[in-house]
Design a protein around this motif. Structure first.
Motif, short mmCIF file in Angstrom:
data_model
loop_
_atom_site.label_atom_id
_atom_site.label_comp_id
_atom_site.label_asym_id
_atom_site.label_seq_id
_atom_site.Cartn_x
_atom_site.Cartn_y
_atom_site.Cartn_z
N SER A 298 -0.26 11.49 -0.60
CA SER A 298 1.06 10.93 -0.26
C SER A 298 2.13 12.00 -0.51
O SER A 298 2.07 12.78 -1.46
N ASP A 299 3.08 12.02 0.40
CA ASP A 299 4.10 13.07 0.39
C ASP A 299 5.45 12.41 0.66
O ASP A 299 5.58 11.62 1.59
N THR B 109 8.15 13.36 1.94
CA THR B 109 8.84 13.60 3.21
C THR B 109 7.98 13.32 4.44
O THR B 109 8.45 12.74 5.41
N THR B 110 6.73 13.68 4.39
CA THR B 110 5.94 13.57 5.61
C THR B 110 5.03 12.34 5.62
O THR B 110 4.23 12.17 6.53
N GLN C 50 2.21 11.60 4.50
CA GLN C 50 1.07 12.24 3.85
C GLN C 50 1.14 13.74 4.08
O GLN C 50 1.70 14.19 5.08
N GLY C 51 0.59 14.48 3.13
CA GLY C 51 0.47 15.92 3.30
C GLY C 51 -1.01 16.28 3.25
O GLY C 51 -1.80 15.59 2.61
N ARG D 65 -0.82 21.53 3.45
CA ARG D 65 0.23 21.73 2.45
C ARG D 65 -0.31 22.58 1.31
O ARG D 65 0.36 23.43 0.77
N GLU E 128 -3.60 13.67 -5.70
CA GLU E 128 -2.42 12.88 -6.07
C GLU E 128 -2.26 12.79 -7.58
O GLU E 128 -1.50 11.96 -8.08
#
Ligand code: 6R9
Length: 654
Positions: free
Chosen positions: A554-555, A557-558, A560-561, A601, A627
């Motif tokens: 989980s990211d 901004t995106t 998911q990364g 990433r 994570e």
């Protein structure tokens, strides 16, 4: 690497490998088979069932009136063990070798003919009867890869006592849960087995698993390693004492076509494993037909080797039931690929003249990592066909398998199926299909499969979505043991009237099927759906990479990364400077292969990846690592230390 092994991105793959005219001419499956099965699916399956020996013919090929609970060959009666053993002996083929068994210690081998197998199975069936096992009773089997494991399964099948084989590598806790879930009263085990040159104990896990379970009245113990075991008098019985003194004759009863044959536990997305139930007539028909037609089996001359564990469904269907139903000579190997040297497999192929080899992509990638010099040092010219199962196979690994193991001459069949399907469902047929590296290709004759969108509508060629099965099939699961609601919910509630497999897939412009991994492995990066397999394929196409596992973390901004865990090929130095350089190069490489959106990433170089005993990478655990969560359940890993090592490295980087 030569031109042949260069990778084009997964779905722009344009290479085709048609079988040679010599292979096509002699193949068991000829092109008419597709038309015949399409014209009348049920008649096709009935003609396959007729190849088995029935004590009583069926009244109806398929009874689907109580969907999603199928009855195949309804009203028919047969005995699985009789079909796998007795009838070959009765037909004068008792001298044929059923198994070239290869133990892990060098020189520890044993050939077992069909006549010997019959003798052993009858004695074991008599012993189990003496121990009170009756038709319908469940028997748990927790064993290493030794001949007695097959004998125990067949003895259970002969009596109509469904077995549940639990991987020898599973923990006592996992074994206990399975014994309780299917209420097994008898456990068959061994003192231990050989694993990487050492005797590894099994019996203590059984003792722990059955603690305070008084309903387990008998533990039958095979002496394999000779190590000390603790003993519960009145409950524990040595196999050789109970079995050897029995009569080698046993009158087998025929069972109803829908009589339970076995329960195989498989993990789903939740914590509690599902007990997948398989029954008798349809299952045996499915595994025998797929084995004969996909692996092009000529029982007089072939030496077939499924290099997998019997505790995995692949072992049940393609080490035991399919090959024996077809009277095949198989290799069964106890150990790991590197036991006694990293060329052990290639020595086995050479020594036994293996003609057909069936294994998993993870093992193929391991061999890639070890280098082509090992197979090329052996005479592998007996091989004529190769198969793959268990995961999407990267085009790069497919090409390596074809080139370095198959001598660019053997057809490669990538076979998609599941514990739930019982047997192979989507595959090339080796004398017919012009294969594409990385594609499972087309449904087997008589099987209905589709790729649908979220509404259950078939996608056009070129589109992607969910893999579904559109028609009931003979080897299908008949339910989840003791949990009808979960069966309906897991497989039949997502799309009306369709079996939901849980895999993502694409149809290419020709309509051929490419598996993209579990749908829970599909990442969402800034609203773009990217399959973990796509990124893994791109990484593996880089010459420095042996194996890659990709997860979506989980990211903020995106959404998911992309986080990638990469093992490098032997010759790449493991010093930090070259590591950093390689990581940068790999990120760019993925961007070139797929697009900037897929640029990972983070990439972590690691010596190994966490895998189950069947070779599936446990991405769930890698997601925990990525994570920074507590690691979830690691009990089904082949080597639980791998993931904690990766976790430590990850913490060191952030
Ligand atoms: C036989 C077996 C089933 C899951 C299945 C899928 C994956 C198996 C595959 C494949 C792509 C293949 N899978 N074969 N994915 N191509 N040729 O593996 O059974 O252990 O129940 O796993 O394995 O994701 O849904 P099982």
């Amino acid at each position: 690497m030569g031109d042949e092994t260069e990778l084009s991105a997964l779905l722009t793959e344009t290479r085709r490998f048609a079988p040679s005219p010599e292979f096509s001419t002699q193949a068991n499956a000829q092109p008419e088979i597709y038309e015949r099965a399409a014209a009348d699916r049920l008649a096709f399956w009935a003609s396959e069932a007729e190849r088995l020996e029935w004590a009583q013919p069926w009244e109806q090929v398929l009874d689907w009136s109580n969907a999603p609970f199928a009855r195949w060959f309804a009203g028919g009666r047969l005995n699985v063990a009789v079909n796998c053993v007795d009838r070959h002996v009765a037909a004068g083929r008792g001298d044929r070798v059923a198994y070239h068994w290869v133990g892990e210690p060098e020189g520890d081998t044993r050939d077992i003919t069909y006549a010997e197998l019959l003798d052993l199975v009858c004695r074991a069936a008599n012993a189990l009867t003496e121990l009170g096992v009756r038709s319908g009773d469940r028997v748990a089997i927790y064993m290493p890869m030794i001949p007695e494991t097959v004998v125990a399964m067949l003895a259970c099948a002969r009596l109509g006592a469904p077995h549940t084989v639990v991987f020898g590598g599973f923990s006592a806790e996992a074994l206990r849960n399975r014994i309780i879930d299917c209420d097994a009263r008898v456990v068959i085990t061994a003192d231990g087995g050989y694993r990487r040159g050492a005797a590894a104990a099994l019996k203590p896990a059984v003792d722990e698993a059955t603690k305070d379970l008084p309903d387990v009245r008998t533990v039958l113990v095979v002496r394999r390693t000779g190590q000390d075991v603790s003993w519960t008098p009145g409950r524990d019985v040595w196999w050789h004492e109970a079995v050897d003194r029995q009569s080698p004759r046993h009158e087998a009863q025929a069972h109803d076509s829908e009589h339970p044959l076995y329960v195989m536990y498989t993990s789903g997305t939740t914590a509690k494993p599902k007990g997948i139930l398989h029954t008798t007539g349809g299952y045996l028909t499915h595994v025998a037909a797929t084995h004969r037609l996909i692996f092009d089996i000529k029982p007089e001359t072939d030496v077939f080797w499924t290099a997998a564990d019997i505790g995995w469904v692949t072992g049940h269907s393609y080490i035991v039931y399919g090959p024996l139903a077809n009277g095949t000579t198989s290799v069964m190997y106890e150990g790991t690929p590197d036991a006694g040297g990293r060329d052990r497999w290639w020595r086995i192929v050479e020594d036994h003249g293996v003609t057909v080899l069936y294994t998993a992509p993870t093992t193929i990638r391991t061999f890639m990592k070890w280098g082509e010099d090992l197979p090329s040092g052996h005479d592998l010219s007996s091989l004529r066909l190769l198969g793959s199962v268990g995961e999407p196979i990267n085009p790069e690994a497919w090409m390596w398998y074809r080139t370095h193991i198959g001598g660019s001459r053997c057809p490669v069949v990538d076979t998609w199926w599941q514990t739930e399907t019982g047997g192979i469902m989507i595959t090339a047929l080796p004398g017919i299909t012009a294969t594409k590296p990385g594609a499972a290709m087309t449904p087997f004759p008589g099987i209905g499969a589709e790729v649908v969108d979220g509404n259950g509508t078939p996608v056009p060629n070129g589109g992607g979505g969910y893999l579904v099965l559109t028609e009931p099939w003979p080897g299908m699961l008949r339910g989840i043991w003791g949990d009808e609601a979960r069966y309906r919910e897991t497989y039949w509630s997502r799309f009306d009237g369709l079996y939901f497999a849980g895999d993502g897939a694409k149809k290419d412009d020709d309509g051929d099927i490419w598996l993209l991994g579990r749908v829970d492995d599909v990442m969402n990066i800034s609203g773009h759906r990217i399959s973990t397999t796509e990124v893994e394929s791109a990484l593996v196409s880089h010459p420095a990479v042996a194996e890659a596992a990709v997860v979506g973390a989980s990211d903020p901004t995106t959404g998911q990364g992309i986080v990638a865990f990469v093992t490098v090929r032997g010759h790449v130095a493991d010093d930090p400077a070259s590591g950093e350089k390689l990581i940068a190069e790999l990120r760019d490489h993925v961007a070139t292969e797929i697009g900037k959106i897929a640029r990972p990433r983070q990439i972590l170089l690691t010596p190994d990846l966490p895998k189950t005993r069947s070779g599936k990478i446990m991405r769930r655990l890698l997601r925990d690592v990525a994570e920074h969560r507590e690691l979830g359940d690691v009990t089904t890993l082949a080597d639980p230390t791998v993931v904690s090592m990766i976790d430590d490295r990850m913490k060191g980087t952030t």
